[in-house]
Design a protein around this motif. Structure first.
Motif, PDB file in Angstrom:
ATOM      1  N   ARG A   1      38.322  44.511  36.016  1.00  0.00           N
ATOM      2  CA  ARG A   1      39.641  44.297  36.627  1.00  0.00           C
ATOM      3  C   ARG A   1      40.699  44.070  35.542  1.00  0.00           C
ATOM      4  N   ASP A   2      40.358  43.223  34.562  1.00  0.00           N
ATOM      5  CA  ASP A   2      41.297  42.940  33.475  1.00  0.00           C
ATOM      6  C   ASP A   2      41.613  44.210  32.687  1.00  0.00           C
ATOM      7  N   PHE A   3      40.609  45.050  32.486  1.00  0.00           N
ATOM      8  CA  PHE A   3      40.816  46.302  31.760  1.00  0.00           C
ATOM      9  C   PHE A   3      41.804  47.202  32.485  1.00  0.00           C
ATOM     10  N   LEU A   4      41.642  47.343  33.799  1.00  0.00           N
ATOM     11  CA  LEU A   4      42.554  48.193  34.566  1.00  0.00           C
ATOM     12  C   LEU A   4      43.962  47.617  34.589  1.00  0.00           C
ATOM     13  N   LEU A   5      44.082  46.303  34.698  1.00  0.00           N
ATOM     14  CA  LEU A   5      45.406  45.681  34.685  1.00  0.00           C
ATOM     15  C   LEU A   5      46.084  45.879  33.334  1.00  0.00           C
TER      16      LEU A   5
ATOM     17  N   GLY B   1      51.426  50.885  30.725  1.00  0.00           N
ATOM     18  CA  GLY B   1      52.010  52.139  31.182  1.00  0.00           C
ATOM     19  C   GLY B   1      51.138  53.350  30.952  1.00  0.00           C
ATOM     20  N   LEU B   2      49.823  53.160  30.810  1.00  0.00           N
ATOM     21  CA  LEU B   2      48.902  54.270  30.568  1.00  0.00           C
ATOM     22  C   LEU B   2      48.445  54.876  31.895  1.00  0.00           C
ATOM     23  N   SER B   3      47.913  56.100  31.823  1.00  0.00           N
ATOM     24  CA  SER B   3      47.533  56.825  33.040  1.00  0.00           C
ATOM     25  C   SER B   3      46.105  57.322  32.950  1.00  0.00           C
ATOM     26  N   ALA B   4      45.478  57.435  34.099  1.00  0.00           N
ATOM     27  CA  ALA B   4      44.148  58.037  34.200  1.00  0.00           C
ATOM     28  C   ALA B   4      44.184  59.065  35.323  1.00  0.00           C
ATOM     29  N   ARG B   5      43.587  60.208  35.066  1.00  0.00           N
ATOM     30  CA  ARG B   5      43.604  61.259  36.080  1.00  0.00           C
ATOM     31  C   ARG B   5      42.799  60.867  37.310  1.00  0.00           C
ATOM     32  N   ARG B   6      41.660  60.199  37.106  1.00  0.00           N
ATOM     33  CA  ARG B   6      40.788  59.841  38.223  1.00  0.00           C
ATOM     34  C   ARG B   6      40.009  58.583  37.857  1.00  0.00           C
ATOM     35  N   ILE B   7      39.761  57.732  38.826  1.00  0.00           N
ATOM     36  CA  ILE B   7      38.897  56.574  38.633  1.00  0.00           C
ATOM     37  C   ILE B   7      37.717  56.724  39.580  1.00  0.00           C
ATOM     38  N   ASN B   8      36.542  56.934  39.011  1.00  0.00           N
ATOM     39  CA  ASN B   8      35.325  57.069  39.810  1.00  0.00           C
ATOM     40  C   ASN B   8      34.562  55.749  39.805  1.00  0.00           C
ATOM     41  N   ILE B   9      34.071  55.353  40.966  1.00  0.00           N
ATOM     42  CA  ILE B   9      33.287  54.134  41.100  1.00  0.00           C
ATOM     43  C   ILE B   9      31.943  54.523  41.698  1.00  0.00           C
ATOM     44  N   ARG B  10      30.893  54.311  40.939  1.00  0.00           N
ATOM     45  CA  ARG B  10      29.558  54.758  41.356  1.00  0.00           C
ATOM     46  C   ARG B  10      28.561  53.597  41.290  1.00  0.00           C
ATOM     47  N   ARG B  11      27.481  53.752  42.040  1.00  0.00           N
ATOM     48  CA  ARG B  11      26.376  52.790  41.975  1.00  0.00           C
ATOM     49  C   ARG B  11      25.132  53.525  41.514  1.00  0.00           C
ATOM     50  N   ALA B  12      24.418  52.890  40.607  1.00  0.00           N
ATOM     51  CA  ALA B  12      23.217  53.511  40.059  1.00  0.00           C
ATOM     52  C   ALA B  12      22.135  53.649  41.140  1.00  0.00           C
ATOM     53  N   ILE B  13      21.432  54.777  41.119  1.00  0.00           N
ATOM     54  CA  ILE B  13      20.301  54.997  42.025  1.00  0.00           C
ATOM     55  C   ILE B  13      19.030  54.547  41.315  1.00  0.00           C
TER      56      ILE B  13
ATOM     57  N   GLU C   1      45.338  49.197  45.002  1.00  0.00           N
ATOM     58  CA  GLU C   1      46.320  48.692  44.046  1.00  0.00           C
ATOM     59  C   GLU C   1      46.459  49.546  42.786  1.00  0.00           C
ATOM     60  N   ILE C   2      45.396  50.207  42.360  1.00  0.00           N
ATOM     61  CA  ILE C   2      45.425  50.935  41.094  1.00  0.00           C
ATOM     62  C   ILE C   2      45.605  52.444  41.300  1.00  0.00           C
ATOM     63  N   ASP C   3      44.794  53.024  42.178  1.00  0.00           N
ATOM     64  CA  ASP C   3      44.840  54.477  42.387  1.00  0.00           C
ATOM     65  C   ASP C   3      46.244  54.993  42.717  1.00  0.00           C
ATOM     66  N   PRO C   4      46.966  54.377  43.672  1.00  0.00           N
ATOM     67  CA  PRO C   4      48.289  54.908  44.009  1.00  0.00           C
ATOM     68  C   PRO C   4      49.261  54.912  42.827  1.00  0.00           C
ATOM     69  N   VAL C   5      49.189  53.885  41.992  1.00  0.00           N
ATOM     70  CA  VAL C   5      50.085  53.806  40.833  1.00  0.00           C
ATOM     71  C   VAL C   5      49.735  54.893  39.827  1.00  0.00           C
TER      72      VAL C   5
ATOM     73  N   ARG D   1      52.172  61.294  48.339  1.00  0.00           N
ATOM     74  CA  ARG D   1      50.757  61.138  48.001  1.00  0.00           C
ATOM     75  C   ARG D   1      50.074  60.225  48.996  1.00  0.00           C
ATOM     76  N   GLY D   2      48.763  60.434  49.118  1.00  0.00           N
ATOM     77  CA  GLY D   2      47.945  59.543  49.924  1.00  0.00           C
ATOM     78  C   GLY D   2      47.183  58.620  48.998  1.00  0.00           C
ATOM     79  N   GLY D   3      46.023  58.141  49.451  1.00  0.00           N
ATOM     80  CA  GLY D   3      45.242  57.252  48.610  1.00  0.00           C
ATOM     81  C   GLY D   3      44.776  57.921  47.332  1.00  0.00           C
ATOM     82  N   ARG D   4      44.188  59.129  47.454  1.00  0.00           N
ATOM     83  CA  ARG D   4      43.662  59.823  46.276  1.00  0.00           C
ATOM     84  C   ARG D   4      44.027  61.301  46.294  1.00  0.00           C
TER      85      ARG D   4
END
Length: 222
Positions: free
Chosen positions: A26-30, A36-48, A87-91, A151-154
């Motif tokens: 969370r601190d890293f994303l904040l 003022g940096l940007s990321a094209r996509r934020i993927n959140i995955r869980r290990a199988i 909070e993060i994706d829309p920005v 824009r929508g959520g993603r």
């Protein structure tokens, strides 16, 4: 749109994670947001957890050592994931593709009602919903140029670019910022327009001079 931007992958379900891991992420994303940096996509995955895998052995203690627990509870994980999406994706999406961004060569994939969904070629390209009335001849695999209107959520919403005001439908006009049903119908009733100045004069007659300046970019190619 930027030609090159990183994506971020968060992987959860690893050995040794604790609730503090969520706070560090969370601190890293904040920090990215504050700088003022940007990321094209934020993927959140869980290990199988595959039987016999290194992760399975570490979590079960099959390595001959004490089992390494995963300390992130499902409710905490879901709460953190929802925070990122809300909070993060829309920005980030706003920074990558603000209104007025031209996206070239969107490959149409499918139509749902008045929206044609597609993506441009690229690494993790955004899903773009291009407003296109049913009378439009856009078919799957067609290439479309579009300008972002929101824009929508993603995903992004966009209008065909440049928009032909003399032939487009009400749906396309209503997709533009601040153009509602009444303004769209008024613009259609005053067709044909022979020049950009004709459009500006019509909009100004509706007491929207500032709006006309803002919207002319959707009708004139650059």
């Amino acid at each position: 749109m930027p030609s090159l931007l990183p994506g971020i992958n968060f992987l959860f379900g690893l050995a040794g994670e604790t609730r503090e891991s969520l706070e560090l992420n969370r601190d890293f994303l904040l920090k990215l947001m504050d700088e003022g940096l940007s990321a094209r996509r934020i993927n959140i995955r869980r290990a199988i957890l595959f039987k016999g895998s290194e992760l399975e052995r570490r979590l079960s203690g099959g390595t001959g050592k004490k089992a390494e627990k995963n300390g992130i509870k499902d409710r905490d994980y879901m709460k953190w994931k929802d925070w990122v999406r809300e909070e993060i994706d829309p920005v980030m999406l706003e920074r990558v593709a603000p209104n007025g961004t031209i996206i070239r060569n969107i490959i149409a994939e499918e139509r749902k009602g008045n929206i044609v969904f597609g993506r441009p070629l690229g690494s993790y390209p955004p899903l773009v919903g291009v407003i296109s009335g049913r009378s439009s001849a856009i078919l799957p695999n067609d290439k479309i140029d579009a300008m972002v209107t929101g824009r929508g959520g993603r995903s992004l919403t966009a209008a065909p670019y440049p928009l032909d005001i003399n032939s487009c439908g009400r749906a396309e006009l209503m997709s533009l910022p601040e153009i509602g049903k009444a303004r769209a119908e008024a613009l259609i009733l005053r067709r044909p327009y022979n020049s950009p100045n004709d459009i500006i004069e019509t909009m100004n007659a509706m007491d929207t001079p500032k709006l006309s300046e803002k919207l002319m970019r959707y009708f004139t190619e650059r």
